[in-house]
Design a protein around this motif. Structure first.
Motif, PDB file in Angstrom:
ATOM      1  N   SER A  58       0.856  -1.173   0.000  1.00 42.45           N
ATOM      2  CA  SER A  58       0.000   0.000   0.000  1.00 42.45           C
ATOM      3  C   SER A  58       0.897   1.229   0.000  1.00 42.45           C
ATOM      4  CB  SER A  58      -0.924  -0.013   1.214  1.00 42.45           C
ATOM      5  OG  SER A  58      -0.190   0.181   2.397  1.00 42.45           O
ATOM      6  N   ARG A  59       0.310   2.403  -0.073  1.00 46.00           N
ATOM      7  CA  ARG A  59       1.091   3.633  -0.081  1.00 46.00           C
ATOM      8  C   ARG A  59       1.979   3.755   1.141  1.00 46.00           C
ATOM      9  NH1 ARG A  59      -3.778   7.320  -1.742  1.00 46.00           N
ATOM     10  NH2 ARG A  59      -3.925   6.609  -3.854  1.00 46.00           N
TER      11      ARG A  59
ATOM     12  N   THR B 183       3.156  -4.497   3.956  1.00 49.31           N
ATOM     13  CA  THR B 183       2.995  -5.673   3.125  1.00 49.31           C
ATOM     14  C   THR B 183       1.611  -6.261   3.334  1.00 49.31           C
ATOM     15  OG1 THR B 183       5.336  -6.142   3.311  1.00 49.31           O
ATOM     16  CG2 THR B 183       3.939  -7.954   2.615  1.00 49.31           C
ATOM     17  N   VAL B 184       0.940  -6.566   2.234  1.00 52.04           N
ATOM     18  CA  VAL B 184      -0.365  -7.218   2.244  1.00 52.04           C
ATOM     19  C   VAL B 184      -0.224  -8.460   1.370  1.00 52.04           C
ATOM     20  CG1 VAL B 184      -2.808  -7.006   1.663  1.00 52.04           C
ATOM     21  CG2 VAL B 184      -1.549  -5.007   2.521  1.00 52.04           C
ATOM     22  N   LEU B 185      -0.429  -9.635   1.951  1.00 46.12           N
ATOM     23  CA  LEU B 185      -0.224 -10.880   1.220  1.00 46.12           C
ATOM     24  C   LEU B 185      -1.492 -11.327   0.507  1.00 46.12           C
ATOM     25  CD1 LEU B 185       1.823 -12.994   3.803  1.00 46.12           C
ATOM     26  CD2 LEU B 185       2.673 -11.533   1.972  1.00 46.12           C
TER      27      LEU B 185
ATOM     28  N   TYR C  29      -8.659 -10.531   5.422  1.00 47.05           N
ATOM     29  CA  TYR C  29      -8.338  -9.438   6.339  1.00 47.05           C
ATOM     30  C   TYR C  29      -9.605  -8.853   6.959  1.00 47.05           C
ATOM     31  CZ  TYR C  29      -3.852  -9.688   3.983  1.00 47.05           C
ATOM     32  OH  TYR C  29      -2.662 -10.116   3.477  1.00 47.05           O
ATOM     33  N   ALA C  30      -9.501  -8.499   8.243  1.00 43.94           N
ATOM     34  CA  ALA C  30     -10.589  -7.818   8.940  1.00 43.94           C
ATOM     35  C   ALA C  30     -10.297  -6.320   8.964  1.00 43.94           C
ATOM     36  CB  ALA C  30     -10.708  -8.349  10.371  1.00 43.94           C
TER      37      ALA C  30
ATOM     38  N   GLU D  30      -8.868  -5.258  -1.378  1.00 45.40           N
ATOM     39  CA  GLU D  30      -9.768  -4.450  -0.542  1.00 45.40           C
ATOM     40  C   GLU D  30      -9.050  -3.962   0.708  1.00 45.40           C
ATOM     41  OE1 GLU D  30     -12.981  -7.520  -2.126  1.00 45.40           O
ATOM     42  OE2 GLU D  30     -11.085  -7.841  -1.118  1.00 45.40           O
ATOM     43  N   TYR D  31      -8.226  -4.822   1.292  1.00 51.15           N
ATOM     44  CA  TYR D  31      -7.517  -4.425   2.504  1.00 51.15           C
ATOM     45  C   TYR D  31      -6.473  -3.344   2.202  1.00 51.15           C
ATOM     46  CZ  TYR D  31      -4.934  -4.442   6.829  1.00 51.15           C
ATOM     47  OH  TYR D  31      -4.326  -4.042   7.991  1.00 51.15           O
ATOM     48  N   THR D  32      -5.786  -3.458   1.087  1.00 49.78           N
ATOM     49  CA  THR D  32      -4.825  -2.434   0.686  1.00 49.78           C
ATOM     50  C   THR D  32      -5.532  -1.093   0.520  1.00 49.78           C
ATOM     51  OG1 THR D  32      -3.392  -4.052  -0.387  1.00 49.78           O
ATOM     52  CG2 THR D  32      -3.149  -1.759  -1.088  1.00 49.78           C
TER      53      THR D  32
END
Length: 161
Positions: free
Chosen positions: A28-29, A33-35, A40-41, A150-152
């Protein structure tokens, strides 16, 4: 000219390739790190569902905002957790935060390494820093969680506000 060269070399140094590790991820900006492949909640916990067990921890974004984790309070195996309810707490040099369960079920394993080395949450939030493993009682709850994109987007929006 020197500034342009510095900016170019810095940009190259910050480039991350998913071929470096064999895990797909996005940034994300805020460079958290988002796998891919995890759920994700909105309260910044992640879930990795494999077979009959779901592993739960806090996200890289959450640990980054907490700062250095110095203590983790987790429940015992055999304890039940409920979707959206607190199951433990993380204490950092900045604050103490509750950890909410993204799903309901029975805890089948607790990461005991965290009691002696809570910093694993900072150094390896998605691998060595996992918190609990749960046998889901309502697997359909996983469908209500966000995917990586969506989480990012959620993380990016939080950084803006």
């Amino acid at each position: 000219m020197a500034l342009r060269m510095w900016a170019s070399s810095t940009a190259n140094a910050l480039r991350v390739s998913s071929t470096v590790s064999r895990t797909n991820f996005s940034l994300s900006r805020c460079f958290s790190t988002v796998l891919e492949g995890l759920k994700y909640a909105s309260s910044h916990e992640w879930v990795k569902h494999e077979g009959s067990v779901a592993t739960i921890g806090i996200t890289d974004h959450a640990q980054d905002h907490l700062g250095e984790v110095v203590f983790v309070d987790l429940p015992d195996s055999g304890t039940s957790v409920s979707h959206g309810s607190s199951f433990g707490a993380v204490e950092s040099v900045k604050a103490t935060s509750d950890i909410n369960s993204p799903i309901s079920g029975e805890i089948v394993e607790v990461n005991t390494k965290l009691s002696e080395t809570p910093g694993l949450i900072n150094s390896s939030p998605y691998e060595d820093g996992w918190m609990i493993k749960v046998k889901p009682s309502n697997p359909s709850e996983l469908e209500s969680l966000m995917g990586a994109k969506e989480y990012t987007k959620l993380c990016d929006e939080e950084e803006i506000h």
